[in-house]
Design an enzyme around this catalytic site. Structure first.
Site, short mmCIF file in Angstrom:
data_model
loop_
_atom_site.label_atom_id
_atom_site.label_comp_id
_atom_site.label_asym_id
_atom_site.label_seq_id
_atom_site.Cartn_x
_atom_site.Cartn_y
_atom_site.Cartn_z
N ASN A 74 1.84 -5.06 -3.26
CA ASN A 74 0.66 -5.66 -2.54
C ASN A 74 -0.26 -4.33 -2.69
O ASN A 74 0.28 -3.44 -1.47
CB ASN A 74 0.61 -6.46 -1.87
N GLU A 77 1.45 -1.07 -0.01
CA GLU A 77 -0.50 0.02 -0.14
C GLU A 77 0.75 1.49 0.44
O GLU A 77 0.90 2.23 1.17
CB GLU A 77 -0.89 -0.36 1.11
N GLU A 136 -6.58 -10.72 -1.00
CA GLU A 136 -7.30 -10.50 0.02
C GLU A 136 -8.12 -10.51 -0.30
O GLU A 136 -9.44 -9.77 -0.28
CB GLU A 136 -6.85 -9.38 0.29
N HIS A 193 -10.57 -6.51 -2.04
CA HIS A 193 -11.33 -5.37 -1.25
C HIS A 193 -12.90 -5.12 -2.04
O HIS A 193 -12.45 -4.31 -1.97
CB HIS A 193 -11.13 -4.63 0.53
N ASP A 209 -11.97 -10.27 -0.54
CA ASP A 209 -14.04 -10.14 -0.21
C ASP A 209 -14.38 -9.48 -0.79
O ASP A 209 -14.16 -8.33 -1.51
CB ASP A 209 -13.45 -9.81 1.62
#
Ligand code: G3I
Length: 464
Positions: free
Chosen positions: A205, A164, A269, A241, A271
């Site tokens: 990432n 990030e 990651e 996400h 979701d």
């Protein structure tokens, strides 16, 4: 509720159980020999040369229902928190791997590969790092990477080296590393990681880089420049996400453009959150979204795997950060598999339907398509669609299948069931024997299962 039993690692047996043929009335269709075992997501992904994994955190390892799923369903684990700086180097020069080692040991015991997460991140950073002088910070960062990546050398297949580092507009995030070291800190971090563990694949990432846009363009340009300059980078992690119904339309194209730079891509990651509570419409949309993401990864050779950010809605970070939202994962709070699970399962090549054609007196007969529409620990709901493939209307129809794994069929609607040992026979109810040519009628049922609940290898339909 207990977790599914009998889902230990197996050699993949995900052969399609779809059998279509034209046979004499009432004759069974030959079954594929391997149709009995129900593969896990990890096994299905492995058959496609990928992994399907989950993040996890230490407190949940004490929950046996949770670990039964974590240890059997996935072939990859990401350490969700405890490899981060605040856990691994809480005080300058003092390293602690106790918690992360527990998760890595769990993964090793269950034949699961580990993604390391994460070496350099502005978040979950102990306070002392913010007070390090600009002159010392490069060495402090390199020392952290050398120690952490050195400790896990040979035990992690990927490292999220830098996490990030960009803002939404593609400018650099003003983290302590950016402010005190400058633009070069990312390249320095990757070089240090390569030196510490030459065999781990090194990833950048980030979130909101799943589709093409300012932020993913910035990452694209970073990777391109690293490749040109010989800075070691092997992969890009798209956190994913996502929000219900908002999978970026450019996802696959974006994965492909990174792959074309010569790096791997991972969905790291995943979701897909919704306003809670769940309902059937939202579940269906979520299933479609999970299917889209899974297919986009499978469509690009260098997309190496998918990780969900924990697997159960009871263990997700979403509700605490986005009040009123949640239900973002593929299992519910009680570890029952959601429609999103089955969407991934099917996208990875798993079979949830069986279709068989037989002949009948109405021209060329009927087809029966069997589908598990939902499944939870110990129970399931099934549906069979009966289609008239003949030239004239049917007057009656009969469908038969075998319960090969000890399942039972209980309440059944839109048909009349009889069972004889493992064989189930369903005849039309008095109101749905007549099906016009080309039309379909369905019946459904609730059943129970223990161990595995594969769709039947064969199902026959006869009509008159
Ligand atoms: O461990 C303490 C516990 O002792 C204390 O009682 C409790 C009280 O709030 O907090 C616990 O720490 C929490 C920690 O997770 C472990 O559960 C922190 O408050 C909480 O902020 C922390 O959240 C983590 C978050 O990163 C921090 O930004 C989430 O679990 C973790 O899933 C999340 O993961 C990040 C990825 O690393 C990077 N990408 C985004 C993703 C989601 O935010």
């Amino acid at each position: 509720m207990s977790a599914p039993a009998g889902r230990a690692h197996r050699v993949l047996a995900a052969t399609a159980a779809v059998v279509v043929g034209t046979l004499a009335v009432g004759m069974a269709v030959a079954a594929p020999s391997s149709a009995a075992a129900e593969p896990t997501l990890g096994e299905l992904a492995a058959a496609k040369g990928r992994y399907f994994g989950s993040a996890t955190d230490n407190p949940t390892l004490d929950n046996a229902s949770y670990t039964a799923v974590l240890g059997s369903e996935f072939n990859q684990i990401t350490v969700g928190n405890t490899q981060k700086w605040m856990y691994t180097e809480p005080s300058r020069g003092q390293f602690d791997y106790t918690k992360a080692d527990q998760i890595v040991a769990f993964a090793q015991q269950h034949d699961q590969i580990v993604r390391g997460h994460t070496l350099v991140w502005h978040n979950q950073l102990p306070d002392w790092v913010n007070s390090v002088s600009a002159g010392d910070l490069p060495d402090v960062m390199r020392n952290h990477i050398a120690n952490v990546a050195g400790h896990f050398k040979g035990k992690v297949v990927h490292w999220d080296v830098v996490n990030e580092a960009f803002e939404e507009d593609g400018t650099r995030r003003q983290s302590v590393f950016q402010q005190k070291i400058g633009d070069s800190y990312i390249a320095e971090a990757f070089k240090a990681a390569r030196a510490a563990d030459p065999n781990a694949k090194l990833y950048y990432n980030d979130y909101n880089i799943e589709g093409i846009g300012s932020k993913s363009d910035a990452v694209y340009n970073l990777v391109k420049s690293f490749k040109q300059q010989g800075v070691p980078i092997d992969g890009v992690g798209l956190q994913a996400h996502l929000i219900l119904g908002q999978v970026p339309s450019t996802l696959q194209r974006n994965i492909q453009r990174f792959a074309d730079l010569g790096v791997d891509v991972a969905i790291t990651e995943l979701d897909i959150r919704m306003r809670t509570p769940r309902d059937a419409t939202k579940d269906a949309q979520q299933a479609a979204d999970y299917r889209t993401v899974t297919k986009a990864c499978l469509a690009v050779t260098r997309c190496v795997g998918i990780t969900v950010w924990d697997f159960s809605d009871g263990y997700s970070w979403i509700p605490s950060v986005f009040p009123g939202e949640g239900a973002a994962l593929i299992y519910d709070e009680d570890f029952a598999r959601k429609p999103s699970y089955w969407a991934v399962y099917e996208a990875l090549g798993g079979t949830t339907t069986t279709t068989t054609t037989t002949t009948g007196d109405n021209g060329s007969g009927c087809t029966a398509t069997y589908r598990v529409t939902s499944q939870w620990n110990g129970g399931y709901q099934g549906e069979v669609a009966v289609r008239n493939t003949g030239a004239t209307a049917t007057a009656r129809w009969t469908v038969k299948w075998t319960l090969a794994q000890g399942q039972t069929v209980g309440n059944l609607w839109n048909g009349v069931a009889t069972t004889n040992g493992q064989e189930v026979t369903v005849r039309n109810a008095n109101y749905n024997g007549a099906i016009a040519p080309g039309d379909t009628t369905t019946f459904g049922f609730l059943g129970s299962w223990i161990g595995t609940n594969p769709v039947p290898a064969t199902i026959t339909c006869t009509s008159a």
